[in-house]
Motif scaffolding. Structure first.
Motif, PDB file in Angstrom:
ATOM      1  N   THR A 190       0.854  -1.183   0.000  1.00 35.93           N
ATOM      2  CA  THR A 190       0.000   0.000   0.000  1.00 35.93           C
ATOM      3  C   THR A 190       0.893   1.237   0.000  1.00 35.93           C
ATOM      4  OG1 THR A 190      -0.156   0.040   2.401  1.00 35.93           O
ATOM      5  CG2 THR A 190      -1.896  -1.143   1.211  1.00 35.93           C
ATOM      6  N   PHE A 191       0.405   2.290  -0.632  1.00 36.88           N
ATOM      7  CA  PHE A 191       1.125   3.562  -0.656  1.00 36.88           C
ATOM      8  C   PHE A 191       0.172   4.634  -1.119  1.00 36.88           C
ATOM      9  CE2 PHE A 191       1.813   1.226  -4.570  1.00 36.88           C
ATOM     10  CZ  PHE A 191       1.513   2.134  -5.566  1.00 36.88           C
ATOM     11  N   GLU A 192       0.552   5.870  -0.875  1.00 33.19           N
ATOM     12  CA  GLU A 192      -0.212   7.007  -1.361  1.00 33.19           C
ATOM     13  C   GLU A 192       0.437   7.477  -2.651  1.00 33.19           C
ATOM     14  OE1 GLU A 192      -0.758  10.037   1.674  1.00 33.19           O
ATOM     15  OE2 GLU A 192      -0.623   8.450   3.179  1.00 33.19           O
ATOM     16  N   GLN A 193      -0.377   7.786  -3.642  1.00 34.57           N
ATOM     17  CA  GLN A 193       0.116   8.191  -4.953  1.00 34.57           C
ATOM     18  C   GLN A 193      -0.411   9.576  -5.296  1.00 34.57           C
ATOM     19  OE1 GLN A 193       2.127   6.293  -7.025  1.00 34.57           O
ATOM     20  NE2 GLN A 193       2.217   7.967  -8.461  1.00 34.57           N
ATOM     21  N   TYR A 194       0.484  10.445  -5.728  1.00 37.08           N
ATOM     22  CA  TYR A 194       0.126  11.796  -6.146  1.00 37.08           C
ATOM     23  C   TYR A 194       0.552  12.001  -7.588  1.00 37.08           C
ATOM     24  CZ  TYR A 194      -0.387  12.773  -1.169  1.00 37.08           C
ATOM     25  OH  TYR A 194      -0.774  12.754   0.140  1.00 37.08           O
ATOM     26  N   ILE A 195      -0.216  12.758  -8.322  1.00 37.52           N
ATOM     27  CA  ILE A 195       0.155  13.184  -9.665  1.00 37.52           C
ATOM     28  C   ILE A 195       0.137  14.701  -9.640  1.00 37.52           C
ATOM     29  CG2 ILE A 195      -0.475  13.217 -12.105  1.00 37.52           C
ATOM     30  CD1 ILE A 195      -1.868  10.526 -11.623  1.00 37.52           C
ATOM     31  N   GLY A 196       1.213  15.316 -10.103  1.00 38.99           N
ATOM     32  CA  GLY A 196       1.264  16.770 -10.034  1.00 38.99           C
ATOM     33  C   GLY A 196       2.444  17.344 -10.764  1.00 38.99           C
ATOM     34  N   ALA A 197       2.934  18.460 -10.244  1.00 40.40           N
ATOM     35  CA  ALA A 197       4.071  19.166 -10.817  1.00 40.40           C
ATOM     36  C   ALA A 197       4.851  19.813  -9.687  1.00 40.40           C
ATOM     37  CB  ALA A 197       3.590  20.231 -11.796  1.00 40.40           C
ATOM     38  N   VAL A 198       6.165  19.884  -9.858  1.00 37.60           N
ATOM     39  CA  VAL A 198       7.005  20.591  -8.898  1.00 37.60           C
ATOM     40  C   VAL A 198       6.928  22.073  -9.254  1.00 37.60           C
ATOM     41  CG1 VAL A 198       9.337  20.877  -8.005  1.00 37.60           C
ATOM     42  CG2 VAL A 198       8.508  18.591  -8.644  1.00 37.60           C
ATOM     43  N   THR A 199       6.479  22.871  -8.301  1.00 31.87           N
ATOM     44  CA  THR A 199       6.271  24.287  -8.581  1.00 31.87           C
ATOM     45  C   THR A 199       6.457  25.132  -7.329  1.00 31.87           C
ATOM     46  OG1 THR A 199       4.750  25.895  -9.557  1.00 31.87           O
ATOM     47  CG2 THR A 199       3.763  24.180  -8.197  1.00 31.87           C
ATOM     48  N   THR A 200       6.782  26.380  -7.553  1.00 30.78           N
ATOM     49  CA  THR A 200       6.832  27.353  -6.452  1.00 30.78           C
ATOM     50  C   THR A 200       5.602  28.252  -6.490  1.00 30.78           C
ATOM     51  OG1 THR A 200       8.130  28.858  -7.837  1.00 30.78           O
ATOM     52  CG2 THR A 200       9.354  27.385  -6.358  1.00 30.78           C
ATOM     53  N   GLU A 201       4.746  28.066  -7.490  1.00 27.49           N
ATOM     54  CA  GLU A 201       3.536  28.878  -7.615  1.00 27.49           C
ATOM     55  C   GLU A 201       2.514  28.481  -6.561  1.00 27.49           C
ATOM     56  OE1 GLU A 201       1.784  29.157 -11.490  1.00 27.49           O
ATOM     57  OE2 GLU A 201       3.738  29.248 -12.473  1.00 27.49           O
ATOM     58  N   LYS A 202       1.818  29.460  -6.029  1.00 29.73           N
ATOM     59  CA  LYS A 202       0.717  29.203  -5.099  1.00 29.73           C
ATOM     60  C   LYS A 202      -0.527  28.893  -5.923  1.00 29.73           C
ATOM     61  CE  LYS A 202       2.986  30.405  -1.380  1.00 29.73           C
ATOM     62  NZ  LYS A 202       3.566  29.406  -0.548  1.00 29.73           N
ATOM     63  N   THR A 203      -1.252  27.876  -5.501  1.00 27.83           N
ATOM     64  CA  THR A 203      -2.464  27.508  -6.225  1.00 27.83           C
ATOM     65  C   THR A 203      -3.538  27.080  -5.241  1.00 27.83           C
ATOM     66  OG1 THR A 203      -3.438  25.988  -7.831  1.00 27.83           O
ATOM     67  CG2 THR A 203      -1.540  25.177  -6.614  1.00 27.83           C
ATOM     68  N   GLU A 204      -4.753  27.501  -5.514  1.00 27.17           N
ATOM     69  CA  GLU A 204      -5.881  27.069  -4.694  1.00 27.17           C
ATOM     70  C   GLU A 204      -6.571  25.863  -5.314  1.00 27.17           C
ATOM     71  OE1 GLU A 204      -8.494  30.298  -3.706  1.00 27.17           O
ATOM     72  OE2 GLU A 204      -6.817  31.619  -3.237  1.00 27.17           O
ATOM     73  N   THR A 205      -6.173  25.532  -6.540  1.00 27.19           N
ATOM     74  CA  THR A 205      -6.793  24.430  -7.260  1.00 27.19           C
ATOM     75  C   THR A 205      -6.281  23.072  -6.795  1.00 27.19           C
ATOM     76  OG1 THR A 205      -6.930  25.876  -9.186  1.00 27.19           O
ATOM     77  CG2 THR A 205      -7.260  23.540  -9.582  1.00 27.19           C
ATOM     78  N   TYR A 206      -5.019  23.018  -6.403  1.00 25.13           N
ATOM     79  CA  TYR A 206      -4.379  21.735  -6.102  1.00 25.13           C
ATOM     80  C   TYR A 206      -3.872  21.673  -4.667  1.00 25.13           C
ATOM     81  CZ  TYR A 206      -4.390  21.457 -11.165  1.00 25.13           C
ATOM     82  OH  TYR A 206      -4.769  21.436 -12.478  1.00 25.13           O
ATOM     83  N   GLU A 207      -3.782  20.442  -4.150  1.00 22.74           N
ATOM     84  CA  GLU A 207      -3.159  20.213  -2.851  1.00 22.74           C
ATOM     85  C   GLU A 207      -1.652  20.367  -2.990  1.00 22.74           C
ATOM     86  OE1 GLU A 207      -4.069  16.719  -0.535  1.00 22.74           O
ATOM     87  OE2 GLU A 207      -5.975  16.532  -1.586  1.00 22.74           O
ATOM     88  N   THR A 208      -1.012  20.642  -1.870  1.00 22.16           N
ATOM     89  CA  THR A 208       0.443  20.761  -1.852  1.00 22.16           C
ATOM     90  C   THR A 208       1.026  19.624  -1.030  1.00 22.16           C
ATOM     91  OG1 THR A 208       0.305  23.160  -2.001  1.00 22.16           O
ATOM     92  CG2 THR A 208       2.368  22.241  -1.189  1.00 22.16           C
ATOM     93  N   LEU A 209       2.043  18.982  -1.574  1.00 20.83           N
ATOM     94  CA  LEU A 209       2.785  17.946  -0.870  1.00 20.83           C
ATOM     95  C   LEU A 209       4.206  18.473  -0.700  1.00 20.83           C
ATOM     96  CD1 LEU A 209       2.989  15.041   0.266  1.00 20.83           C
ATOM     97  CD2 LEU A 209       3.686  14.327  -2.035  1.00 20.83           C
ATOM     98  N   ALA A 210       4.579  18.801   0.517  1.00 16.41           N
ATOM     99  CA  ALA A 210       5.920  19.321   0.786  1.00 16.41           C
ATOM    100  C   ALA A 210       6.919  18.170   0.795  1.00 16.41           C
ATOM    101  CB  ALA A 210       5.948  20.055   2.114  1.00 16.41           C
ATOM    102  N   ILE A 211       7.995  18.328   0.051  1.00 13.90           N
ATOM    103  CA  ILE A 211       9.052  17.318  -0.008  1.00 13.90           C
ATOM    104  C   ILE A 211      10.322  17.957   0.532  1.00 13.90           C
ATOM    105  CG2 ILE A 211      10.438  15.854  -1.517  1.00 13.90           C
ATOM    106  CD1 ILE A 211       7.970  15.639  -3.314  1.00 13.90           C
ATOM    107  N   PRO A 212      10.911  17.352   1.567  1.00 12.07           N
ATOM    108  CA  PRO A 212      12.111  17.948   2.156  1.00 12.07           C
ATOM    109  C   PRO A 212      13.303  17.864   1.200  1.00 12.07           C
ATOM    110  CG  PRO A 212      11.720  15.778   3.084  1.00 12.07           C
ATOM    111  CD  PRO A 212      10.541  16.091   2.198  1.00 12.07           C
ATOM    112  N   SER A 213      14.309  18.650   1.480  1.00  7.87           N
ATOM    113  CA  SER A 213      15.546  18.604   0.715  1.00  7.87           C
ATOM    114  C   SER A 213      16.239  17.277   1.016  1.00  7.87           C
ATOM    115  CB  SER A 213      16.430  19.787   1.105  1.00  7.87           C
ATOM    116  OG  SER A 213      17.611  19.767   0.356  1.00  7.87           O
ATOM    117  N   LEU A 214      16.513  16.494  -0.012  1.00 10.73           N
ATOM    118  CA  LEU A 214      17.108  15.160   0.147  1.00 10.73           C
ATOM    119  C   LEU A 214      18.211  14.960  -0.884  1.00 10.73           C
ATOM    120  CD1 LEU A 214      13.729  13.233   0.411  1.00 10.73           C
ATOM    121  CD2 LEU A 214      15.356  13.501   2.280  1.00 10.73           C
ATOM    122  N   LEU A 215      19.011  13.923  -0.682  1.00 10.01           N
ATOM    123  CA  LEU A 215      19.971  13.478  -1.683  1.00 10.01           C
ATOM    124  C   LEU A 215      19.237  12.488  -2.580  1.00 10.01           C
ATOM    125  CD1 LEU A 215      22.892  13.333  -2.749  1.00 10.01           C
ATOM    126  CD2 LEU A 215      23.286  11.483  -1.080  1.00 10.01           C
TER     127      LEU A 215
END
Length: 133
Positions: free
Chosen positions: A52-77
């Motif tokens: 089981t896992f959660e799946q998201y479809i989206g785009a990496v963006t810095t734009e603010k949007t009220e249309t879509y949810e935001t999934l924060a991804i930490p800085s990683l290697l």
């Protein structure tokens, strides 16, 4: 996912996004990786082979949007693998990353999402990693 086969729910999710929404997401993509991204988080697997896992479809963006949810991804290697080809080739590469590259590398998985970025017949698999030990 049961025995490495995606459930109809996932296929329904992909079909439900629609071409117009995918085009809209592509226009707001302004970060790495570029284009449409598929992000998997909170992966777990049972002894019976059910994952089981959660799946998201989206785009990496810095734009603010009220249309879509935001999934924060930490800085990683990240280990980034480029693939030319269709989804079958992407799946083959994904399996080889875990069965061949990862065991022989000096890295191990880090806590973080898996990202698949795709644009036309080119894809990138992003795996969060850290040095072994």
């Amino acid at each position: 996912m049961v025995n490495e086969i995606l459930s109809p729910t996932y296929e329904d999710m992909i079909a439900g996004v629609g071409e117009s929404r995918l085009k809209e997401l592509a226009t707001i993509s302004n970060g790495e990786p570029h284009g449409i991204v598929h992000i998997s988080v909170n992966y777990s697997e049972s002894v019976e082979g059910k994952a089981t896992f959660e799946q998201y479809i989206g785009a990496v963006t810095t734009e603010k949007t009220e249309t879509y949810e935001t999934l924060a991804i930490p800085s990683l290697l990240w280990a980034i693998f480029e693939i030319d080809g269709d989804w079958i080739q992407v799946e083959e590469h994904w399996q080889r990353i875990y069965s061949e590259w990862l065991p022989l590398s000096s890295y191990e998985l880090a806590e973080g999402p898996e990202i698949l970025a795709s644009k036309e017949q080119k894809s990138e698999i992003w795996i969060a990693i850290k040095k072994k030990g």
